[in-house]
Design an enzyme around this catalytic site. Structure first.
Site, short mmCIF file in Angstrom:
data_model
loop_
_atom_site.label_atom_id
_atom_site.label_comp_id
_atom_site.label_asym_id
_atom_site.label_seq_id
_atom_site.Cartn_x
_atom_site.Cartn_y
_atom_site.Cartn_z
N CYS A 162 -7.90 -0.16 -5.35
CA CYS A 162 -6.48 -0.85 -5.80
C CYS A 162 -6.75 -2.20 -4.92
O CYS A 162 -7.85 -2.32 -4.02
CB CYS A 162 -5.43 -0.18 -5.88
SG CYS A 162 -4.77 0.21 -4.05
N ARG A 163 -5.68 -2.88 -4.66
CA ARG A 163 -5.85 -3.88 -3.54
C ARG A 163 -5.84 -3.48 -2.35
O ARG A 163 -6.53 -3.97 -1.45
CB ARG A 163 -4.56 -4.98 -3.97
CG ARG A 163 -4.65 -6.18 -3.25
CD ARG A 163 -3.89 -7.40 -3.30
NE ARG A 163 -3.56 -8.50 -2.69
CZ ARG A 163 -2.91 -8.66 -1.55
NH1 ARG A 163 -1.97 -7.91 -0.99
NH2 ARG A 163 -2.91 -9.89 -0.93
#
Length: 591
Positions: free
Chosen positions: A556-557
């Site tokens: 994810c980020r």
């Protein structure tokens, strides 16, 4: 005679009882301290507080004692406007307040350990005198490296080590060349100023700080560094963030390229030529090539010199001669984490070492714990800081018993205005969870300082990641979060060691099955080729789209949503690992 204010305390290991009973009876002791800046000045002042009867002579070859050399780059630009602000204490203050015979412009030229004498030379007159001592403290520092490159002695080339150095740079900037002098001779209103150019050689503390301050002073600045990164103590990926921050603020970087020679151009300007053949014009050049321990006196006196080139001392700052002590930048010290001998030219350790030498001379049993190399540098409003061991050092030592995590918390509660992201690299033992080191960078400099300072204390006390989970820290929304970045680091690292969050890093992703749990709109900005996208909110309904016979690496980020996804997958029979730091750490590494 009044009794000592401090009464003996049998619980205080730093204060042997016999010191107090014998102090009044013993004869006056004579201590000579060579070097009057950080370590030497601290030793002199501390020793006087412990022993009112001692005869203390402190000599300094330069014109000032106890000055703030860490502030010199900021005086160059005028951020620190007055030169006097850099002078922490004067020769006269040591004489009047501490009854210390402080002598500036006085150079020690030889030591005779057998007769316990020192020859001192008056720099102004050349007169040489001989002084006897009972105890001797060496704090000669570490002069700047100045290699014998062609043209290095040309006018306009400076180093930033002493107050006179900073004064000379300021004078040169104002009128050192025909070009610089003419800039201020126009009458009327000057709407456009010609570009002033500066080249800084070296990407350490002083080099980067001077580069920043020259930008503030209106220079176009190029920084040349022989290594492939700035700030050698940092791991490469965090140094890369510093470099991008420098470039964003107007500093041009020439990394992996050493200086070959300097030439003088018409009008007094300079040309810096590098080993790769590049050429940079400059109106002023700053040399910041590091420092080398000043061991000339120690070598001549037959004292042991260590493998790193510094004076070898024990944990009470004694050299190989029991009556001679050494402190500061000239000595080798033990690394607190690795146990290796190291050279650490930092003001904090130097001051502590000076105090310890004074304690031991006065009869106390104080010992130096070693150094963690804790440091911080402020650059264009932001900061980079570190403590403990780096990953590259562990790799060099062949130490594989460690794990690392990357986290990117806010500097304070996200709902309070002004929160900014901090990048933190956290290194710990796989076998027992002990903290080994940490690095942090962010645009909120006080927030970076706060976290690394707390982690530095935790490291010195032998803390583990489990201790950090439970650490109770100050919280108000403008200062931090209820789950502080330090707690967060401890919790994430503990999850890794407990098996709740198996971890992967970007260098393990080749050929792996990658699952990206971000929203599709985020992939428009950046994506990983070949990764399968299933947003976290849809994951439970789409587990049948994932392979049961392959390990899944989750993205994810920042790795938070990937952690949630990893927990879902593990509890549904999949083999999964979270990529530490997510897309934010991917931006830092060279793939």
């Amino acid at each position: 005679m009044c009794a000592p204010v401090e009464a003996p305390n049998e619980l205080d290991r730093h204060r042997p009882i016999e010191m107090f009973s014998n102090q009044a009876m013993r004869r006056s002791m004579k201590v000579i301290i060579i070097g009057g800046v950080a370590g030497g000045a601290s030793c002199a002042a501390r020793l006087r507080r412990l022993d009112e009867k001692a005869e203390i002579v402190m000599v300094e070859r330069g014109p000032y004692v106890s000055y703030a050399n860490c502030g010199l780059p900021y005086h160059v630009s005028g951020v620190i406007a007055k030169e006097s602000s850099l002078l922490v204490a004067s020769e006269q203050m040591f004489r009047s307040q501490f009854a210390i015979d402080a002598r500036t412009n006085c150079e020690a030229i030889s030591i005779a350990p057998t007769s316990k004498t020192v020859q001192l030379r008056n720099v102004a007159t050349g007169e040489v005198t001989t002084e006897s001592y009972d105890k001797l403290v060496l704090s000669p520092g570490a002069p700047s490296v100045r290699p014998p490159l062609p043209g290095i002695d040309l006018p306009g080339i400076f180093q930033v080590r002493t107050v006179p150095d900073a004064r000379a740079i300021r004078e040169w900037i104002e009128q050192g060349t025909e070009f610089l002098a003419e800039m201020y001779s126009y009458s009327g209103i000057q709407f456009v100023k010609p570009t002033r150019r500066a080249v800084v050689i070296g990407g350490g503390f002083i080099g980067l700080e001077t580069a920043e301050n020259l930008v503030h002073a209106g220079f176009e600045v190029t920084l040349v560094e022989m290594l492939d990164q700035v700030l050698a103590p940092l791991d490469r990926e965090f140094a890369r963030l510093v470099e991008e921050h420098m470039k964003k603020n107007g500093v041009h970087l020439a990394l992996g390229d050493g200086v070959a020679e300097f030439k003088k151009l018409d009008g007094g300007a300079l040309e810096v030529k590098t080993k790769s053949g590049k050429s940079f014009p400059a109106d002023v050049v700053i040399l910041s090539l590091g420092v080398r321990p000043d061991t000339a006196l120690a070598k001549a006196a037959g004292l042991e010199i260590g493998e790193r080139g510094g004076i070898r001392v024990d944990d009470q700052m004694r050299t190989s001669n029991p009556d001679i002590f050494a402190v500061g930048d000239a000595i080798e010290v033990k690394d607190f984490v690795t146990g290796e001998w190291s050279l650490v030219a930092l003001a904090g350790p130097a001051n502590r070492q000076g105090r310890i030498a004074a304690d031991v001379i006065a009869g106390r049993g104080t010992r130096f714990r070693g150094t963690q190399g804790t440091a911080i540098i402020g650059l264009f409003g932001g900061a980079a800081a570190w403590t403990g061991v780096s990953e590259k050092t562990l790799k060099r030592l062949g130490d594989a018993d460690y794990e690392k995590i990357y986290i990117f918390p806010n500097s304070h509660a996200g709902y309070y205005p002004g929160a900014k992201m901090i990048g933190v690299k956290f290194i710990f033992r796989k076998s027992n969870g002990r903290l080994l080191g940490a690095q942090a960078i962010g645009e909120d400099a006080p927030a970076v300082d706060k976290r690394i300072s707390a982690l530095a204390m935790a490291l010195q006390m032998g803390a583990t990641i489990y201790d950090l989970e439970e650490a109770e820290l100050c919280y108000a929304p403008q200062f931090g979060s209820a789950k502080d970045a330090i707690n967060f680091a401890g919790m994430v690292a503990a999850d890794v060691l407990r098996g709740d969050m198996p971890l992967a890093h970007w260098d393990e992703t080749n050929g792996a099955f990658l699952l990206d749990v971000r929203q599709p709109v985020e992939l428009v900005v950046e994506r990983v080729p070949g990764a399968v996208n299933i947003p976290l909110g849809e994951l439970r309904k789409r587990l049948d789209e994932l392979p049961c016979d392959r390990e899944i690496l989750v993205i994810c980020r920042s790795a938070q949503r990937a952690y949630y996804a990893t927990r879902i997958l593990l509890q549904n029979g999949f083999k999964a690992r979270n990529i530490s730091g997510g897309m934010l750490s991917r931006a830092m590494v060279d793939l």
